[in-house]
Design a protein around this motif. Structure first.
Motif, PDB file in Angstrom:
ATOM      1  N   ALA A  71      -6.287 -14.858  -1.640  1.00  0.00           N
ATOM      2  CA  ALA A  71      -5.159 -15.613  -2.211  1.00  0.00           C
ATOM      3  C   ALA A  71      -4.430 -14.866  -3.321  1.00  0.00           C
ATOM      4  CB  ALA A  71      -5.675 -16.948  -2.750  1.00  0.00           C
ATOM      5  N   GLN A  72      -4.916 -13.697  -3.726  1.00  0.00           N
ATOM      6  CA  GLN A  72      -4.300 -12.955  -4.829  1.00  0.00           C
ATOM      7  C   GLN A  72      -3.793 -11.610  -4.328  1.00  0.00           C
ATOM      8  OE1 GLN A  72      -7.518 -15.046  -7.756  1.00  0.00           O
ATOM      9  NE2 GLN A  72      -7.617 -12.852  -7.573  1.00  0.00           N
ATOM     10  N   GLU A  73      -2.589 -11.239  -4.777  1.00  0.00           N
ATOM     11  CA  GLU A  73      -1.967 -10.005  -4.302  1.00  0.00           C
ATOM     12  C   GLU A  73      -2.187  -8.843  -5.261  1.00  0.00           C
ATOM     13  OE1 GLU A  73       2.129 -11.226  -3.712  1.00  0.00           O
ATOM     14  OE2 GLU A  73       1.732 -11.332  -1.555  1.00  0.00           O
ATOM     15  N   TYR A  74      -2.410  -7.676  -4.648  1.00  0.00           N
ATOM     16  CA  TYR A  74      -2.610  -6.439  -5.394  1.00  0.00           C
ATOM     17  C   TYR A  74      -1.843  -5.325  -4.699  1.00  0.00           C
ATOM     18  CZ  TYR A  74      -6.412  -9.113  -7.398  1.00  0.00           C
ATOM     19  OH  TYR A  74      -7.139 -10.085  -8.022  1.00  0.00           O
ATOM     20  N   ASP A  75      -1.345  -4.392  -5.497  1.00  0.00           N
ATOM     21  CA  ASP A  75      -0.738  -3.180  -4.957  1.00  0.00           C
ATOM     22  C   ASP A  75      -1.744  -2.060  -5.098  1.00  0.00           C
ATOM     23  OD1 ASP A  75       1.576  -4.638  -4.600  1.00  0.00           O
ATOM     24  OD2 ASP A  75       2.613  -3.784  -6.331  1.00  0.00           O
ATOM     25  N   VAL A  76      -1.851  -1.239  -4.067  1.00  0.00           N
ATOM     26  CA  VAL A  76      -2.761  -0.094  -4.098  1.00  0.00           C
ATOM     27  C   VAL A  76      -1.944   1.147  -3.774  1.00  0.00           C
ATOM     28  CG1 VAL A  76      -4.842   0.947  -3.119  1.00  0.00           C
ATOM     29  CG2 VAL A  76      -4.685  -1.547  -3.339  1.00  0.00           C
ATOM     30  N   ALA A  77      -2.080   2.161  -4.611  1.00  0.00           N
ATOM     31  CA  ALA A  77      -1.374   3.416  -4.375  1.00  0.00           C
ATOM     32  C   ALA A  77      -2.383   4.552  -4.398  1.00  0.00           C
ATOM     33  CB  ALA A  77      -0.311   3.640  -5.445  1.00  0.00           C
ATOM     34  N   VAL A  78      -2.162   5.511  -3.511  1.00  0.00           N
ATOM     35  CA  VAL A  78      -3.004   6.702  -3.484  1.00  0.00           C
ATOM     36  C   VAL A  78      -2.085   7.916  -3.419  1.00  0.00           C
ATOM     37  CG1 VAL A  78      -3.335   6.529  -0.975  1.00  0.00           C
ATOM     38  CG2 VAL A  78      -4.892   7.903  -2.321  1.00  0.00           C
ATOM     39  N   SER A  79      -2.372   8.885  -4.276  1.00  0.00           N
ATOM     40  CA  SER A  79      -1.577  10.099  -4.358  1.00  0.00           C
ATOM     41  C   SER A  79      -2.457  11.287  -3.984  1.00  0.00           C
ATOM     42  CB  SER A  79      -1.051  10.258  -5.790  1.00  0.00           C
ATOM     43  OG  SER A  79      -0.477  11.521  -5.972  1.00  0.00           O
ATOM     44  N   LEU A  80      -2.060  11.999  -2.941  1.00  0.00           N
ATOM     45  CA  LEU A  80      -2.792  13.201  -2.528  1.00  0.00           C
ATOM     46  C   LEU A  80      -2.431  14.322  -3.496  1.00  0.00           C
ATOM     47  CD1 LEU A  80      -4.585  14.619  -0.378  1.00  0.00           C
ATOM     48  CD2 LEU A  80      -2.461  15.182   0.824  1.00  0.00           C
TER      49      LEU A  80
ATOM     50  N   ALA B  66      -0.895  23.721   6.220  1.00  0.00           N
ATOM     51  CA  ALA B  66      -0.480  22.340   6.508  1.00  0.00           C
ATOM     52  C   ALA B  66       0.550  21.946   5.471  1.00  0.00           C
ATOM     53  CB  ALA B  66      -1.666  21.386   6.460  1.00  0.00           C
ATOM     54  N   GLU B  67       1.526  21.196   5.898  1.00  0.00           N
ATOM     55  CA  GLU B  67       2.535  20.678   4.984  1.00  0.00           C
ATOM     56  C   GLU B  67       2.047  19.358   4.409  1.00  0.00           C
ATOM     57  OE1 GLU B  67       5.357  22.293   4.142  1.00  0.00           O
ATOM     58  OE2 GLU B  67       4.636  23.919   5.438  1.00  0.00           O
ATOM     59  N   ALA B  68       2.424  19.076   3.188  1.00  0.00           N
ATOM     60  CA  ALA B  68       2.029  17.815   2.551  1.00  0.00           C
ATOM     61  C   ALA B  68       2.485  16.621   3.388  1.00  0.00           C
ATOM     62  CB  ALA B  68       2.599  17.742   1.134  1.00  0.00           C
ATOM     63  N   SER B  69       3.650  16.738   4.028  1.00  0.00           N
ATOM     64  CA  SER B  69       4.188  15.622   4.819  1.00  0.00           C
ATOM     65  C   SER B  69       3.323  15.292   6.040  1.00  0.00           C
ATOM     66  CB  SER B  69       5.611  15.946   5.271  1.00  0.00           C
ATOM     67  OG  SER B  69       5.613  17.110   6.085  1.00  0.00           O
ATOM     68  N   GLU B  70       2.495  16.224   6.487  1.00  0.00           N
ATOM     69  CA  GLU B  70       1.629  15.970   7.643  1.00  0.00           C
ATOM     70  C   GLU B  70       0.534  14.947   7.321  1.00  0.00           C
ATOM     71  OE1 GLU B  70       0.612  19.508  10.204  1.00  0.00           O
ATOM     72  OE2 GLU B  70       1.493  20.579   8.497  1.00  0.00           O
ATOM     73  N   TRP B  71       0.324  14.686   6.051  1.00  0.00           N
ATOM     74  CA  TRP B  71      -0.699  13.733   5.628  1.00  0.00           C
ATOM     75  C   TRP B  71      -0.180  12.292   5.597  1.00  0.00           C
ATOM     76  CZ3 TRP B  71      -5.748  14.961   4.362  1.00  0.00           C
ATOM     77  CH2 TRP B  71      -6.039  16.320   4.293  1.00  0.00           C
ATOM     78  N   ASN B  72       1.139  12.106   5.508  1.00  0.00           N
ATOM     79  CA  ASN B  72       1.700  10.755   5.335  1.00  0.00           C
ATOM     80  C   ASN B  72       1.219   9.751   6.366  1.00  0.00           C
ATOM     81  OD1 ASN B  72       3.135  11.290   3.026  1.00  0.00           O
ATOM     82  ND2 ASN B  72       5.083  11.593   4.058  1.00  0.00           N
TER      83      ASN B  72
ATOM     84  N   VAL C 140       0.876  -1.167   0.000  1.00  0.00           N
ATOM     85  CA  VAL C 140       0.000   0.000   0.000  1.00  0.00           C
ATOM     86  C   VAL C 140       0.920   1.224   0.000  1.00  0.00           C
ATOM     87  CG1 VAL C 140      -1.787   1.267   1.240  1.00  0.00           C
ATOM     88  CG2 VAL C 140      -1.806  -1.232   1.259  1.00  0.00           C
ATOM     89  N   HIS C 141       0.851   1.994  -1.083  1.00  0.00           N
ATOM     90  CA  HIS C 141       1.697   3.190  -1.223  1.00  0.00           C
ATOM     91  C   HIS C 141       0.864   4.440  -0.967  1.00  0.00           C
ATOM     92  CE1 HIS C 141       4.986   1.023  -3.201  1.00  0.00           C
ATOM     93  NE2 HIS C 141       4.075   0.433  -3.967  1.00  0.00           N
ATOM     94  N   VAL C 142       1.458   5.410  -0.273  1.00  0.00           N
ATOM     95  CA  VAL C 142       0.827   6.714  -0.080  1.00  0.00           C
ATOM     96  C   VAL C 142       1.840   7.769  -0.500  1.00  0.00           C
ATOM     97  CG1 VAL C 142      -0.060   8.356   1.620  1.00  0.00           C
ATOM     98  CG2 VAL C 142      -0.678   5.938   1.787  1.00  0.00           C
ATOM     99  N   PHE C 143       1.427   8.634  -1.432  1.00  0.00           N
ATOM    100  CA  PHE C 143       2.290   9.721  -1.904  1.00  0.00           C
ATOM    101  C   PHE C 143       1.616  11.050  -1.597  1.00  0.00           C
ATOM    102  CE2 PHE C 143       2.923   6.092  -4.751  1.00  0.00           C
ATOM    103  CZ  PHE C 143       4.281   5.909  -4.635  1.00  0.00           C
ATOM    104  N   THR C 144       2.329  11.929  -0.911  1.00  0.00           N
ATOM    105  CA  THR C 144       1.754  13.225  -0.555  1.00  0.00           C
ATOM    106  C   THR C 144       2.662  14.390  -0.929  1.00  0.00           C
ATOM    107  OG1 THR C 144       2.726  13.180   1.662  1.00  0.00           O
ATOM    108  CG2 THR C 144       0.520  12.221   1.412  1.00  0.00           C
ATOM    109  N   ASP C 145       3.867  14.104  -1.395  1.00  0.00           N
ATOM    110  CA  ASP C 145       4.870  15.162  -1.562  1.00  0.00           C
ATOM    111  C   ASP C 145       4.513  16.237  -2.591  1.00  0.00           C
ATOM    112  OD1 ASP C 145       5.180  12.988  -3.274  1.00  0.00           O
ATOM    113  OD2 ASP C 145       7.304  13.330  -3.584  1.00  0.00           O
TER     114      ASP C 145
END
Length: 191
Positions: free
Chosen positions: A76-85, A53-59, A37-42
């Motif tokens: 039984a199946q793998e998935y990657d999930v990414a969310v970008s603020l 608020a700084e973007a880093s405060e959301w991480n 699970v990826h989270v991108f806020t930069d």
């Protein structure tokens, strides 16, 4: 007039009871299991009129909410999930009752099927609002919540909306249906 105000107040408090909770019942997500699970806020933009608020405060709040919501599925199946603020507006104090700005964020969501090496969703944009509580309905969230509380609440709503959207995609499009090759892989791993 008193009757109208009483009815309005009761309605607002009943609406507050529907607040999103961290540990709501799981959705039907088929054979889904989160590998990463990826989270991108930069690169998040603070919109005009927003509280500072700084973007880093959301991480940390976003990671905690996403991990809590998506790690509870053990399919039984793998998935990657990414969310970008992408952007946010944290409601400043308004004029109670008359002007009650609401906090809002825009995120992009990606869902990747690890075994098939393909995206189920790439850059799906979502607009997510904060919950209204009895107190914020009258005073506005800028008066009734701290910046940290607004970020935490929005982070939870982001995770909730993504989870519900993924469950809907599974229901309508079979995103996480169990595949025959997954059964064979699981049996081979057991031997």
């Amino acid at each position: 007039m008193f009757r109208i105000l009483t009815t309005l107040t009761v309605a607002l408090f009943l609406a507050a009871c529907g607040e999103t909770q961290l540990n709501e019942a799981p959705e039907d997500m088929g054979a889904f299991r989160a590998r990463v699970v990826h989270v991108f806020t930069d690169k998040a933009l603070k919109w005009p009129l927003s509280r500072d608020a700084e973007a880093s405060e959301w991480n940390a709040p976003m990671e905690r909410a996403m991990e809590t919501r998506l790690r509870r599925y053990d399919g039984a199946q793998e998935y990657d999930v990414a969310v970008s603020l992408e952007g946010f507006l944290l409601a400043p104090p308004g004029i109670p009752v008359l002007v009650n700005p609401k906090s809002v964020v825009v995120v992009n969501v990606f869902v990747y099927d690890v075994a098939r090496k393909e995206y189920l969703a790439r850059k799906v944009q979502m607009e997510v609002y904060e919950d209204t509580t009895g107190q914020s309905a009258i005073l506005g969230s800028g008066h009734s919540r701290t910046k940290e509380e607004q970020i935490a609440g929005l982070s939870l709503n982001i995770a909730d909306k993504i989870e519900e959207w993924m469950a809907e995609e599974h229901k309508e499009n079979g995103w996480f249906d169990k595949r025959p090759d997954t059964v064979l892989d699981a049996e081979a791993a057991a031997e």
